[in-house]
Design a protein around this motif. Structure first.
Motif, short mmCIF file in Angstrom:
data_model
loop_
_atom_site.label_atom_id
_atom_site.label_comp_id
_atom_site.label_asym_id
_atom_site.label_seq_id
_atom_site.Cartn_x
_atom_site.Cartn_y
_atom_site.Cartn_z
N MET A 1 0.81 -1.21 0.00
CA MET A 1 0.00 0.00 0.00
C MET A 1 0.85 1.27 0.00
SD MET A 1 -3.01 -0.97 -0.30
CE MET A 1 -2.43 -2.41 -1.18
N HIS A 2 2.11 1.17 0.43
CA HIS A 2 2.94 2.36 0.53
C HIS A 2 3.80 2.58 -0.71
CE1 HIS A 2 2.16 4.06 4.43
NE2 HIS A 2 2.21 2.87 4.99
N HIS A 3 3.59 1.79 -1.75
CA HIS A 3 4.37 1.96 -2.96
C HIS A 3 3.44 2.10 -4.16
CE1 HIS A 3 7.31 0.47 -0.07
NE2 HIS A 3 8.21 1.07 -0.83
N HIS A 4 4.02 2.23 -5.36
CA HIS A 4 3.21 2.53 -6.53
C HIS A 4 2.30 1.35 -6.86
CE1 HIS A 4 7.41 1.59 -7.14
NE2 HIS A 4 7.20 1.12 -8.34
N VAL A 5 1.03 1.55 -6.55
CA VAL A 5 0.04 0.48 -6.60
C VAL A 5 -0.18 0.01 -8.03
CG1 VAL A 5 -2.35 -0.12 -6.09
CG2 VAL A 5 -1.07 1.33 -4.51
N ASP A 6 -0.21 0.95 -8.99
CA ASP A 6 -0.52 0.55 -10.36
C ASP A 6 0.52 -0.39 -10.94
OD1 ASP A 6 1.29 2.60 -10.20
OD2 ASP A 6 0.56 3.69 -11.95
N VAL A 7 1.79 -0.16 -10.59
CA VAL A 7 2.85 -1.06 -11.06
C VAL A 7 2.71 -2.42 -10.41
CG1 VAL A 7 5.34 -1.42 -11.18
CG2 VAL A 7 4.41 0.87 -11.46
N ALA A 8 2.41 -2.44 -9.11
CA ALA A 8 2.24 -3.71 -8.40
C ALA A 8 1.09 -4.52 -8.99
CB ALA A 8 1.99 -3.44 -6.91
N ILE A 9 -0.01 -3.86 -9.29
CA ILE A 9 -1.16 -4.55 -9.88
C ILE A 9 -0.78 -5.19 -11.20
CG2 ILE A 9 -3.44 -4.21 -10.90
CD1 ILE A 9 -3.94 -2.05 -8.79
N SER A 10 -0.07 -4.43 -12.03
CA SER A 10 0.34 -4.94 -13.34
C SER A 10 1.25 -6.15 -13.21
CB SER A 10 1.04 -3.82 -14.12
OG SER A 10 1.55 -4.32 -15.34
N THR A 11 2.23 -6.06 -12.29
CA THR A 11 3.18 -7.17 -12.12
C THR A 11 2.48 -8.40 -11.55
OG1 THR A 11 4.97 -5.60 -11.73
CG2 THR A 11 5.34 -7.87 -11.02
N LEU A 12 1.64 -8.20 -10.53
CA LEU A 12 0.94 -9.32 -9.93
C LEU A 12 -0.02 -9.99 -10.93
CD1 LEU A 12 0.12 -7.95 -6.36
CD2 LEU A 12 1.79 -9.70 -6.98
N ALA A 13 -0.65 -9.18 -11.76
CA ALA A 13 -1.55 -9.74 -12.77
C ALA A 13 -0.79 -10.63 -13.74
CB ALA A 13 -2.26 -8.61 -13.51
N GLU A 14 0.39 -10.19 -14.13
CA GLU A 14 1.21 -10.99 -15.05
C GLU A 14 1.65 -12.29 -14.39
OE1 GLU A 14 5.11 -10.40 -17.98
OE2 GLU A 14 4.30 -8.70 -16.84
N LEU A 15 2.02 -12.21 -13.09
CA LEU A 15 2.43 -13.42 -12.37
C LEU A 15 1.25 -14.37 -12.19
CD1 LEU A 15 4.67 -11.70 -9.67
CD2 LEU A 15 5.46 -13.17 -11.53
N SER A 16 0.08 -13.80 -11.92
CA SER A 16 -1.11 -14.63 -11.75
C SER A 16 -1.45 -15.36 -13.04
CB SER A 16 -2.29 -13.75 -11.30
OG SER A 16 -3.45 -14.53 -11.09
N ARG A 17 -1.26 -14.69 -14.16
CA ARG A 17 -1.53 -15.34 -15.45
C ARG A 17 -0.60 -16.52 -15.70
NH1 ARG A 17 -2.63 -9.91 -17.08
NH2 ARG A 17 -0.45 -9.61 -17.73
N LEU A 18 0.55 -16.49 -15.07
CA LEU A 18 1.49 -17.61 -15.19
C LEU A 18 1.02 -18.82 -14.39
CD1 LEU A 18 4.94 -15.75 -14.83
CD2 LEU A 18 3.90 -16.61 -16.93
N GLY A 19 0.05 -18.60 -13.49
CA GLY A 19 -0.44 -19.68 -12.64
C GLY A 19 0.12 -19.65 -11.24
N ILE A 20 0.85 -18.58 -10.90
CA ILE A 20 1.42 -18.42 -9.56
C ILE A 20 0.36 -17.86 -8.63
CG2 ILE A 20 3.17 -17.19 -8.20
CD1 ILE A 20 4.88 -17.18 -10.79
N ARG A 21 0.24 -18.42 -7.42
CA ARG A 21 -0.73 -17.95 -6.43
C ARG A 21 -0.18 -16.71 -5.73
NH1 ARG A 21 -4.75 -21.45 -5.27
NH2 ARG A 21 -5.05 -20.56 -3.19
#
Length: 614
Positions: free
Chosen positions: A474-494
């Motif tokens: 929450m204390h860092h750039h949220v939009d970048v985190a969302i983008s990165t996590l979405a890409e990781l989630s698409r890989l199948g990572i929980r």
């Protein structure tokens, strides 16, 4: 009569000759006066510090003084009669396009005109010279324009330019704040005044947390805009008599030139933390930045500027190690701790190259079945001189000195390598969770690096889970985190939000993140039986997770009563000393054997006392 006539003619002739002589004398005097005036004018024009060039109506050079010869590189003999554009070539210093002819403009507009800003003269040898000043029309006695005069000088020698250079020497080019030079001067002056008037001086040294990640992920242009915004907010937090300095990079120093007590500095530090913590809207990005602050005081923490600056810097590092958005007042024992910090930093570099880092694994249990469902990988370090070190000691150092990403890379690789090794031994593996810092999450190469690790080790993405602390996210750039996590989630990572409830995540954020699991922070579990408020809050978190179709794991479960309460509330899983302490890879492998998945009475043999440390 004739004689009289001759006499009259002779008189007239004599008078005419006399008048002619007088006219000749007047002409010679006028010529002499003109020559003297011309020589005087030339001596005068050659004596002044400015360059002077005159032209006729056709913009041909009619005169150059010596300074003009020196600045243009043309001699008067060669320049006279040549087109002004050939002798006096001007370009715009920024666009490099040909600049407007100032003499022609002065004659056309019949007024004095200034040279354009950033005007550069191309000298005869091709070299460039920044000049400034003006051009004016030349009039005859009837007021008609007969030419133009240009007066100019080397801009680097002008008072304006000198003042500009002096300003640049004392100020930061990006933010306009004072630089180290000016800070040093003002700090020395403040110390002198404090000594005479018996008051205190404070230095506030601050560093933006995880700024490098912003630069790396969003680019230096966004990073520069962020620094400018920070500079503006800092300036609004202080008095006119104080000074804000950009020390370099993402480090700033605030000089409070006169305070009465230490609490005055602490109050300003709190004000700065609050001001800088507000979201920054830069371009299409919303950035959340935290800050670490160290404070030193004159005369308590040093009697010279160098000592005060070093001690404020030391206090800042201690603030950074204590968590995000903190400040620390310097203490004498911090110096010794700083030596240890430096030692840890150098030893960590060696640890990454050697075999002193290793992993322990703490089981996670499915509450409904009592079976092992996954585990958390925990990095450990056996320091050759300090012995076994807790992650809470060395990971903040790693984050501060830029080693958190390579350590995180090692943990990811070692976790996947260990999973594959167990599987090759015929053991049925379970998903393993790896802690991921906000700094790592801001690294654009993270998805590609994890993909490569999975490919190298042969582990499927479903066996890897990433835990990201809520407060860090929450204390860092949220939009970048969302983008990165979405890409990781698409890989199948929980994806799991760790320490949930201790941060400031909103439902809006939870909806945006591709989350699979909520890990309830242990602080809510510890006294949930004795504190009705915590019990209700824990129940609310569990309900929230269930309503969002997320798996909920309670961390820090140490008693059977806590377990039973969580089970009655519908919590999915649990982790803690009730079930097991963190285990070595060999110990954890034993739990993966087919007859060891149920816990029953056996977990008590593995568990430490409730007060033991991980």
């Amino acid at each position: 009569m004739q004689n009289g006539s001759y006499q009259k003619d002779d008189v007239q002739t004599f008078e005419g000759i006399t008048e002619q002589k007088h006219a000749d004398i007047r002409l010679r005097d006028a010529e002499a006066a003109l020559q003297a005036a011309t020589e005087w004018a030339q001596v005068t024009l050659n004596s002044i510090g400015d360059a002077v060039v005159t032209t006729d109506l056709e913009c041909r050079v009619t005169y150059m003084n010596r300074v003009a010869e020196a600045l243009t590189g043309w001699s008067s003999i060669k320049a006279l009669g040549k087109p002004l554009a050939e002798v006096f070539t001007l370009i715009d210093g920024q666009t490099l396009k040909t600049a407007t002819n100032p003499a022609l403009r002065a004659m056309e507009e019949n007024r004095t005109v200034g040279l354009a800003m950033n005007c550069v003269l191309i000298r005869q040898d091709g070299s460039q010279l920044e000049i400034e000043d003006s051009a004016a029309p030349i009039h005859d006695r009837n007021g008609c324009v007969t030419g133009a005069v240009i007066v100019f000088h080397d801009a680097c020698q002008s008072p304006t330019q000198s003042a500009k250079l002096a300003y640049q020497a004392q100020h930061d080019g990006l933010t306009g704040l004072a630089n180290r030079v000016l800070l040093s001067e003002r700090l020395s002056r403040a110390i002198g005044l404090a000594k005479r008037h018996n008051h205190q001086v404070a230095l506030i040294y601050l560093d933006l947390d995880a700024f490098k990640a912003i630069n790396d992920s969003l680019g230096h242009a966004i990073g520069d805009c962020l620094l400018q915004s920070v500079a503006g907010r800092l300036s609004e937090c202080i008095r006119d008599t104080d000074t804000v300095c950009r020390q370099g990079g993402d480090e700033f120093v605030v000089l409070l030139s006169e305070i009465e007590k230490p609490q005055d500095a602490a109050r300003i530090a709190e004000k700065i933390l609050a001001a800088l913590a507000k979201p920054y809207h830069i371009g299409n990005h919303v950035l959340n930045v935290t800050t670490s602050i160290g404070i030193s005081l004159y005369p308590d923490h040093g009697i010279d500027g160098h000592t005060l600056l070093n001690n404020a810097d030391t206090a800042m590092y201690h603030a950074k190690n204590s968590g995000v958005n903190h400040y620390q007042m310097f203490r004498a024992d911090m110096t010794a701790l700083m030596v240890q910090y430096t030692h840890i930093e150098s030893q960590l570099q060696l640890a990454l190259q050697g075999n002193s880092l290793f992993l322990d694994f703490q089981p996670k249990i499915d509450i409904a079945t009592g079976y092992l469902c996954s585990a958390e990988a925990l990095v450990r370090w056996r320091n050759p001189t300090l012995g076994l070190m807790q992650p809470s000691v060395f990971l903040p150092v790693a984050a501060a000195c830029g080693l958190i990403i390579p350590i995180g890379q090692w943990v990811l690789l070692e976790t996947c390598r260990q999973l594959q090794a167990w599987r090759e031994e015929g053991v049925e593996i379970v998903p393993i969770a790896v802690n991921m810092s906000a700094i790592e999450l801001s690294d654009k190469t993270l998805p590609a690096r994890i993909t490569q690790i999975l490919a190298e080790t042969g582990i499927e993405a479903r066996y890897l889970e990433l835990e990201v602390a809520e407060i860090s996210l929450m204390h860092h750039h949220v939009d970048v985190a969302i983008s990165t996590l979405a890409e990781l989630s698409r890989l199948g990572i929980r994806i799991a939000i760790d320490d949930f409830g201790a941060g400031s995540a909103s439902l809006k954020h939870l909806k945006c993140f591709p989350i699979d699991t909520l890990n309830i922070d242990a602080c809510f579990i510890n006294d949930m039986l004795d504190n009705p408020g915590n019990a209700s809050f824990t129940k609310a978190l569990i309900n929230l997770g269930q309503n969002l179709a997320l798996r909920v794991i309670a961390k820090g479960v140490e008693t059977q009563a806590q377990h039973d309460q969580l089970k009655s509330q519908g919590c999915n899983g649990a982790q803690g000393f009730l079930f097991s302490r963190p285990l070595s890879s060999t110990e954890f492998r034993a739990l993966l054997l087919p007859d060891q998945h149920g816990w029953g009475q056996r977990h008590r043999a593995l568990a430490f006392s409730p007060g033991a440390k991980l």
